[in-house]
Scaffold this motif. Structure first.
Motif, PDB file in Angstrom:
ATOM      1  N   ASP A 191      22.453  13.477  17.829  1.00 46.05           N
ATOM      2  CA  ASP A 191      21.532  14.462  18.411  1.00 46.05           C
ATOM      3  C   ASP A 191      20.251  13.788  18.887  1.00 46.05           C
ATOM      4  O   ASP A 191      19.749  14.076  19.979  1.00 46.05           O
ATOM      5  N   ASN A 194      20.449  12.054  21.984  1.00 44.43           N
ATOM      6  CA  ASN A 194      20.777  12.961  23.094  1.00 44.43           C
ATOM      7  C   ASN A 194      22.214  12.732  23.582  1.00 44.43           C
ATOM      8  O   ASN A 194      22.497  12.713  24.784  1.00 44.43           O
ATOM      9  N   LYS A 197      25.917  15.847  25.634  1.00 45.46           N
ATOM     10  CA  LYS A 197      25.620  16.320  26.998  1.00 45.46           C
ATOM     11  C   LYS A 197      26.929  16.589  27.732  1.00 45.46           C
ATOM     12  O   LYS A 197      27.872  15.797  27.609  1.00 45.46           O
ATOM     13  N   PRO A 198      27.009  17.655  28.512  1.00 47.62           N
ATOM     14  CA  PRO A 198      26.034  18.744  28.602  1.00 47.62           C
ATOM     15  C   PRO A 198      26.032  19.588  27.323  1.00 47.62           C
ATOM     16  O   PRO A 198      26.987  19.577  26.559  1.00 47.62           O
ATOM     17  N   LYS A 199      24.945  20.326  27.085  1.00 40.77           N
ATOM     18  CA  LYS A 199      24.758  21.047  25.830  1.00 40.77           C
ATOM     19  C   LYS A 199      25.851  22.072  25.558  1.00 40.77           C
ATOM     20  O   LYS A 199      26.213  22.316  24.416  1.00 40.77           O
ATOM     21  N   GLU A 200      26.388  22.670  26.623  1.00 41.23           N
ATOM     22  CA  GLU A 200      27.409  23.696  26.418  1.00 41.23           C
ATOM     23  C   GLU A 200      28.708  23.118  25.854  1.00 41.23           C
ATOM     24  O   GLU A 200      29.552  23.838  25.334  1.00 41.23           O
ATOM     25  N   LYS A 201      28.871  21.792  25.940  1.00 41.35           N
ATOM     26  CA  LYS A 201      30.074  21.163  25.399  1.00 41.35           C
ATOM     27  C   LYS A 201      29.879  20.672  23.965  1.00 41.35           C
ATOM     28  O   LYS A 201      30.810  20.153  23.352  1.00 41.35           O
ATOM     29  N   LYS A 202      28.673  20.842  23.422  1.00 39.71           N
ATOM     30  CA  LYS A 202      28.395  20.349  22.067  1.00 39.71           C
ATOM     31  C   LYS A 202      29.330  20.940  21.012  1.00 39.71           C
ATOM     32  O   LYS A 202      29.850  20.194  20.165  1.00 39.71           O
TER      33      LYS A 202
END
Length: 237
Positions: A191, A194, A197-202
């Motif tokens: 985390d 970073n 990425k992208p955040k929606e795939k976390k």
């Protein structure tokens, strides 16, 4: 091997009657450890106790948790029950394969809610998924029915005393808590780098990471080594 090493986890159960019936099914085969995660009804309640009949002691001794992660801290092996085959890199087993499980360790059978079962996120915390062979055109089983089938099968294996493991006594398998702590350290550092990425795939990336860690069947020593590696990487960023 002992029945005390086996727990039955009800994840977000919806009906009081099913919780009570599960307690009764457990006691039928001399299992006592029930874990309830985020139940929809008030737990315990009069309807749960009434439907448990002679298994009120199982209800009274049960443990409740707000989330699945907390419930697994003292478990070594988690086996998820699912009527659906998951397109995930996780070991899928049948009832017969339970004979290969080391019941000297702390084993938990995980059952999903009556309406939706277990999500891929919840499956990612498990070592195996288990399918009960049923009519392919009508796979859905009542929660307590699924539990009693597995309770019977696990009980028969424990009574047979045929399992033999040649693994060295000096090698201590990592507990679920040790793996969770190691995974949390890894995720924390990723985390901060970073990485997600992208955040929606976390969420799906976290599922895949947990699948990797739990499939490896790490020893306590290996878990400590990896934790040290992750901690060192965090310091050098």
């Amino acid at each position: 091997m002992s029945n005390n090493n086996i727990s039955f986890i009800l994840h977000k159960p919806q009906l009081s009657e099913n919780i009570g019936a599960c307690a009764r099914a457990m006691k039928n085969f001399d299992f006592q450890k029930m874990i309830v995660v985020d139940p929809k009804p008030i737990f315990p309640n009069d309807k749960i106790l009434a439907t448990s009949v002679g298994a009120k002691d199982v209800i009274n001794k049960s443990k409740t948790f707000k989330d699945l992660k907390s419930a697994l801290k003292n478990i070594d092996i988690v086996i998820a029950t699912s009527a659906r085959f998951r397109n995930k890199n996780i070991k899928h087993i049948q009832l017969e394969d339970l004979k290969k499980i080391d019941f000297k360790k702390k084993v938990a059978f995980l059952f999903g809610s009556e309406a939706s079962g277990l999500s891929n996120n919840e499956i990612s915390y498990c070592n195996y998924t288990l399918q009960i062979p049923t009519n392919p055109k009508f796979k859905s089983l009542n929660l307590s029915h699924s539990l009693i089938i597995i309770a019977y099968y696990a009980s028969s294996i424990l009574k047979s005393k045929t399992l033999k493991f040649l693994k060295s006594d000096k090698v201590k398998t990592a507990t679920k808590r040790e793996i969770l702590l190691m995974a949390d350290l890894c995720i924390k550092n990723l985390d901060e780098f970073n990485f997600f990425k992208p955040k929606e795939k976390k969420p799906i990336m976290l599922e895949n990471l947990r699948n990797i860690f739990y499939r490896m069947e790490l020893s306590s020593k290996e878990t400590r080594i990896l934790s040290g590696v992750f901690a060192s990487l965090g310091k050098k960023r």
